[in-house]
Enzyme design. Structure first.
Site, mmCIF file in Angstrom:
data_model
loop_
_atom_site.group_PDB
_atom_site.id
_atom_site.type_symbol
_atom_site.label_atom_id
_atom_site.label_comp_id
_atom_site.label_asym_id
_atom_site.label_seq_id
_atom_site.Cartn_x
_atom_site.Cartn_y
_atom_site.Cartn_z
ATOM 1 N N SER A 158 -5.348 -39.816 -27.515
ATOM 2 C CA SER A 158 -4.603 -39.010 -28.480
ATOM 3 C C SER A 158 -5.558 -38.173 -29.324
ATOM 4 C CB SER A 158 -3.773 -39.926 -29.385
ATOM 5 O OG SER A 158 -3.405 -39.277 -30.584
ATOM 6 N N VAL A 159 -5.287 -36.883 -29.402
ATOM 7 C CA VAL A 159 -6.139 -35.970 -30.167
ATOM 8 C C VAL A 159 -6.172 -36.350 -31.654
ATOM 9 C CG1 VAL A 159 -6.520 -33.566 -30.822
ATOM 10 C CG2 VAL A 159 -5.739 -34.118 -28.502
#
Length: 489
Positions: free
Chosen positions: A41-42
């Site tokens: 996840s960024v």
């Protein structure tokens, strides 16, 4: 291996990229804050970098999005937005990486930490702007590609790729204009954690990145040499592996050439006691509400979006993002209504107005930040996907866009129900109420039967209608509806 402080994560994937084993090692000093998410996840990686920068130990609890663990009842109770990352700190829950990082620095960082200072209002407001730029434009455009690709196996559309490319172009011009080492000046801020996580990830989908966007590339190169960037590496590798696997599975996406479509134009605003914008813009309306509560007079500067005045050279020099509203205050320029409202309260509010966006109540401010980012990245962002092409290009709303906005109302309705307060955050008014109220009353036009289908939102709006500040945007809502009425078919 990714680490934060003395926290280590070990993840083993099978051939279909499912997590088959996960182990967390944490050396506790008291109760370490818990961070839910996944390294791919960024925004999760943005929080890891922030924690590393301030020397904070986090306990990591992995959430497998492929298995739908974020939709399970226990997680939804903690986060009705069902997103990652989610922070749990001694019973306090906070979603959205931007809000989380502001909270972590405020609570666990140095006093008036330059990462997110409480006393330098201009720097803080500029950091806020960069974070809203990230969540609403940079991350917003990236998610339109990765979410359908990773979760549904749908290949990126040329339009989505073109939109992301245009955002990279805006960022490149912004970095060139300010000529500094980091997102805000020559010292690192929490905006850098968000932006470097986003740029390093979504550049995958931007063709000729290094050649076409030299200032973004130089920025990424500088940041990648920082010690905290190590927290981004493992997750970025996983992200790229997942994307490559999904693209391979679709067998429909062969290159990253982007169709030369019309430029994407977003509407927000500007002000100081000089505010650039247009009546009828929802974010402009939220600034009017803030000004009314503060008793602040604004010098309105009309910007004709249809005539493309926001794309003229003089305006672009002030705001490379070419959006409204824009604030100009004694030479200080600030875009994005959410950042503007926080700045106005901090600069022109008295102690009596501190409840709107408190300086010292870290938890309340973090919750307000969460609601602001919820509005910016989900509800308003999806509203713009409808109104922008309709008003500027006379393109009728698609079912996908309308369904997306309706889904945003589902999330907002659940958020209001879960909080069960008079206002968005507790029983006191905040700047989050100005944004949410303006958003709902405007873009509710496109959500069929929203008053009936979303009773918690409706009850909230009915409460807000009784407030003195509510009518500050009445003319704007009427103007928005009048314009849409003439265009909708």
């Amino acid at each position: 291996m990714a680490s934060s402080g003395s926290c280590e994560i070990t993840i083993i994937y099978n051939d279909t990229l499912e997590i088959v084993d996960k182990h967390t090692v944490t050396n506790h000093v008291g109760m370490a804050p818990i961070l839910y998410g996944t390294p791919a996840s960024v925004p999760f990686r943005a929080v890891l970098m922030c924690a590393k920068a301030i020397g904070l130990e986090l306990e990591i609890k992995l959430v497998d999005l492929f298995k739908g663990e974020h939709l399970e009842l226990d997680f939804v109770k903690k986060n009705p937005q069902h997103t990652v990352p989610l922070l749990e700190d001694n019973g306090f829950f906070l979603a959205d990486s931007h809000a989380i990082n502001g909270y972590l620095v405020s609570k666990y960082g140095k006093e008036n930490d330059s990462l997110y200072p409480s006393k330098n209002l201009e720097r803080k407001a500029t950091i806020d702007h960069r974070m809203y730029f990230d969540c609403s434009l940079l991350a917003g455009s990236g998610v339109l590609i990765t979410k359908p690709l990773i979760l549904e196996g749908s290949p990126p559309s040329p339009k989505a790729l073109n939109q992301l490319r245009e955002v990279f172009d805006i960022l490149d011009k912004l970095l060139k204009m300010q000529g500094s080492l980091y997102a805000v000046g020559d010292t690192i801020s929490i905006a850098d954690f968000s932006m470097v996580a986003s740029v390093s990830s979504w550049k995958y989908f931007v063709s000729n990145f290094e050649k076409d966007f030299p200032h973004v590339k130089a920025y990424l190169d500088r940041l990648s040499k920082e010690e905290f960037y190590k927290e981004n590496i493992e997750g970025l590798e996983i992200f790229n592996s997942v994307v490559e696997a999904k693209l391979s599975i679709t067998k429909q996406f062969t290159n990253l050439e982007v169709i030369n479509e019309s430029a994407v134009i977003l509407a927000k605003f500007t002000m100081t006691p000089k505010i650039y914008g247009i009546v009828g813009s929802p974010p402009y309306g939220s600034v009017l509400m803030t000004a009314k509560v503060l008793g602040l007079k604004l010098d309105f500067q009309f910007v004709d979006l249809v005539a493309r005045e926001h794309l003229k050279e003089d305006y672009l020099k002030k705001n490379p993002q070419h959006t409204v509203p824009l604030l100009e205050d004694n030479g200080f320029l600030l875009a994005d209504s959410h950042a503007i409202n926080g700045y106005l309260v901090g600069t022109y509010g008295t102690k009596e107005h501190d409840y709107l966006y408190p300086r010292n109540d870290i938890k309340r401010r973090a919750l307000i930040d969460h609601c602001l980012h919820l509005d910016s990245s989900i509800v308003a962002a999806r509203g713009f996907l409808i109104s922008r092409p309709l008003i500027l290009e006379n393109i009728q709303p698609s079912k996908v866009a309308l369904d997306g906005l309706r889904d945003a109302f589902v999330i907002l309705d659940r958020q209001i129900k879960t909080q069960n307060n008079k206002y968005m955050v507790g029983d006191q008014l905040s700047i989050a109420d100005f944004s949410v109220t303006s958003t709902v009353t405007s873009w509710g036009y496109f959500v069929k039967n929203w008053q009936k289908d979303f009773p918690n939102i409706n009850q909230y709006i009915e409460r807000m209608k009784k407030e003195d500040w509510f009518n500050a945007n009445e003319e704007g809502v009427k103007g928005f509806y009048a314009i849409v009425d003439t265009l909708i078919k």
